[in-house]
Motif scaffolding. Structure first.
Motif, mmCIF file in Angstrom:
data_model
loop_
_atom_site.group_PDB
_atom_site.id
_atom_site.type_symbol
_atom_site.label_atom_id
_atom_site.label_comp_id
_atom_site.label_asym_id
_atom_site.label_seq_id
_atom_site.Cartn_x
_atom_site.Cartn_y
_atom_site.Cartn_z
ATOM 1 N N ALA A 144 0.791 -1.158 -0.095
ATOM 2 C CA ALA A 144 0.076 -0.035 -0.020
ATOM 3 C C ALA A 144 0.893 1.117 -0.066
ATOM 4 O O ALA A 144 0.562 2.165 -0.695
ATOM 5 C CB ALA A 144 -0.861 0.010 1.140
ATOM 6 N N GLU A 145 1.864 1.125 0.668
ATOM 7 C CA GLU A 145 2.730 2.377 0.752
ATOM 8 C C GLU A 145 3.792 2.701 -0.391
ATOM 9 O O GLU A 145 4.188 3.750 -0.750
ATOM 10 C CB GLU A 145 3.696 2.208 1.874
ATOM 11 C CG GLU A 145 2.839 2.299 3.232
ATOM 12 C CD GLU A 145 3.726 1.957 4.650
ATOM 13 O OE1 GLU A 145 3.053 2.195 5.662
ATOM 14 O OE2 GLU A 145 4.798 1.401 4.461
ATOM 15 N N MET A 146 4.126 1.190 -1.127
ATOM 16 C CA MET A 146 4.897 1.651 -2.463
ATOM 17 C C MET A 146 4.187 2.268 -3.358
ATOM 18 O O MET A 146 4.770 3.114 -4.477
ATOM 19 C CB MET A 146 5.309 0.348 -2.667
ATOM 20 C CG MET A 146 6.333 -0.350 -1.759
ATOM 21 S SD MET A 146 6.830 -2.194 -2.358
ATOM 22 C CE MET A 146 8.052 -2.461 -1.334
ATOM 23 N N VAL A 147 2.918 1.860 -3.484
ATOM 24 C CA VAL A 147 1.944 2.300 -4.715
ATOM 25 C C VAL A 147 1.679 3.769 -4.670
ATOM 26 O O VAL A 147 1.105 4.343 -3.751
ATOM 27 C CB VAL A 147 0.660 1.686 -4.814
ATOM 28 C CG1 VAL A 147 0.085 2.024 -6.185
ATOM 29 C CG2 VAL A 147 0.862 0.194 -5.056
ATOM 30 N N LYS A 148 2.318 4.385 -5.643
ATOM 31 C CA LYS A 148 2.328 5.866 -5.741
ATOM 32 C C LYS A 148 1.031 6.462 -6.334
ATOM 33 O O LYS A 148 0.357 7.428 -6.287
ATOM 34 C CB LYS A 148 3.311 6.708 -6.343
ATOM 35 C CG LYS A 148 4.684 6.061 -5.573
ATOM 36 C CD LYS A 148 4.733 6.623 -4.093
ATOM 37 C CE LYS A 148 5.774 6.456 -3.352
ATOM 38 N NZ LYS A 148 5.699 6.618 -2.016
#
Length: 521
Positions: A92-96
């Motif tokens: 979730a945090e990687m997807v920009k």
């Protein structure tokens, strides 16, 4: 293995179920702890610690000479393994970019199934090497003393390679560990999904957090990782998140037009919403807090349906190897309602590996076509109604001609029903949730109920197997599945509209970086 460690076949199915549940119980107890540590110290170290925990557990498990040591190894593995839920948070945090989320989340079920295929084959072909490869491994050697050590050593080697790879290449995603706005690095013009995340000094981040307002601190807080039970690989990944469009599959599922209607009703009920850009750069909607009832009647009934399905599906996965390995009471060709089929661990490994390949094909190819043609509600009804069939086949395998063919038939049917029913039930659950603001609460309740059912079912069906024989265990699974059929009458029927299924793994990306979905054309 349980029979070898305990020296007796008595209650082997029950103790095999405990091995499965021990891992899940330990993970349930410690997962929130690992989630908090990942918020405080970063995702990467927790992931690497989790991998190391699995390696230690595997080594202890392979060296176990008694059942209780093996159970301790499983418990240690579950207690130290906080990486699965944390990795879900990392995705979730990687997807920009929001349009990349379906593809990112679709990778997890694919890898889960692929790992199940490889693991099943490896465990089946490498266990008891002195029995199957006596010319290479003498009976008085190391693997004669520890017959289940070899597959665990291979697993440890693979995990060590994963730890090395993670230590070198895995980037930290915790927002508290990333570069802040005060670092005077203008990355907006060069940032893309391929841009490596930069590590910021702790001091500058801490100073910035002290200067932030409470509202900013709240928006900067990373999402809490959710608990994921992973005691045994199945045809369907154990993780799901109602806030995503994958619904535990390797596809992106879009519900039209019912979902649009729900959004419009929610917008009309609340005050006008305004978009707010969070620290991650993604948009969220800030409106009036939802004060209604999150768990309405439909939500409760759908969670109950998922719980029932999780129980008998996990019971099938846990009792299947026991039945295949258990010694038959009557000669082959006669009905045996007490014993098993007397197969070897090689046979079981082959069955599970081939079933994994079939499950991968069902998920990737058949699922989109089936759901698109049949629809959400009918898919749920048909799968629940047909679920007892594989459970009713299993008790009669010993008396049926072409036994192996019917074993594969039962495996394929159970996999097909599971792969179809979970996503459609989750779609209905999301649609029944009264507001997007309580999706996290509903998702947590549904996952907790399913995990509880998957934790209880292996030892419980093992007790039934030990007390009444193999047929009693399978009939108990069929009975729970029939209970699920009866429970269908309590789920309010609703016109769900049309579901658009995009194969996220095969989706093409345009040159401007946007995902090319036919639904967005």
């Amino acid at each position: 293995m349980v029979e070898d460690l305990r020296g007796t076949a008595h209650d082997a199915s029950f103790f095999a179920g405990l091995l499965v549940s021990g891992y899940a119980v330990a993970e349930a107890i410690t997962c929130p702890f690992w989630g908090m540590l990942s918020d405080r110290y970063g995702r990467k170290p927790i992931v690497l610690i989790g991998l190391a925990g699995v390696a230690v557990s595997s080594l202890i498990f392979g060296l176990a000479k008694s059942y209780w040591v093996a159970l301790l190894a499983r418990f240690v593995g579950g207690a130290l393994n906080g990486n699965v839920a944390v990795m879900q948070t990392m995705v979730a945090e990687m997807v920009k970019k929001p349009e990349h989320e379906p593809k990112a989340y679709a990778v997890q079920p694919f890898v889960w199934t692929l790992g199940g295929i490889i693991g099943s084959a490896m465990g089946g072909f490498l266990a008891q090497p002195t029995v199957f490869y006596p010319s290479i491994f003498p009976a008085d050697g190391l693997f004669g003393k520890y017959p289940y050590l070899m597959p665990n050593i291979v697993a440890v080697v693979v995990i060590i390679l994963a730890i090395i790879q993670g230590a070198i290449f895995l980037e930290e995603t915790n927002p508290n560990e990333l570069v802040s706005d005060d670092d005077a690095i203008d990355t907006q013009s060069i940032m893309s999904e391929h841009t490596p995340m930069l590590r910021a000094p702790r001091a500058s981040v801490s100073m910035r957090r002290r200067s932030m307002r409470p509202s900013e601190l709240h928006s900067a807080r990373p999402p809490r990782p959710s608990f994921v039970e992973e005691g045994l690989p199945g045809p369907m990944g154990q993780m799901f998140d109602l806030r995503r469009t994958s619904f535990g599959t390797m596809h992106s599922l879009r519900l039209q037009p019912a979902e649009v209607a729900n959004i419009r009703r929610e917008a009309a009920a609340n005050r006008p919403a305004r978009p707010v850009v969070s620290r991650r750069g993604t948009s969220r909607v800030e409106g009036a807090a939802f004060k209604g009832k999150a768990f309405n009647y439909t939500v409760v009934m759908l969670i109950a349906a998922l719980t029932i399905i999780s129980y008998h599906s996990m019971a099938f996965i846990s009792i299947l190897p026991v039945h295949l390995l258990d010694k038959p009471i009557t000669p082959l060709g006669q009905l045996d309602m007490i014993g098993g089929l007397g197969y070897t661990v090689h046979d079981v490994g082959i069955y599970l590996a081939i079933n994994g390949v079939i499950s991968l094909f069902i998920q990737g190819i058949i699922f989109p076509f089936f759901v698109d043609k049949v629809g959400i509600w009918k898919s749920l009804v048909w799968m629940v109604v047909l679920f007892p069939i594989p459970y009713m086949i299993m008790p009669f395998l010993s008396a049926l001609p072409f036994t192996q063919l019917f074993v594969y038939l039962a495996l394929v049917l159970q996999s097909f029903f599971s792969i179809i029913v979970y996503p459609v039930a989750l779609i209905m659950l999301k649609d029944a949730t009264p507001s997007s603001q309580v999706l996290g609460k509903v998702n947590g309740a549904a996952m907790s109920a399913c995990c509880l059912a998957r934790t209880v079912s292996p030892p419980l069906v093992g007790v039934i197997y030990s007390a009444g024989g193999s047929a009693a265990a399978w009939f108990s699974c069929a009975g729970v599945a029939v209970l699920g059929i009866a429970q269908l009458f309590f789920i309010p029927r609703k016109n769900m509209g049309h579901v658009e299924v995009d194969s996220a793994l095969l989706a093409k990306t345009d040159t401007d970086g946007t995902t090319d979905h036919h639904a967005e054309a």
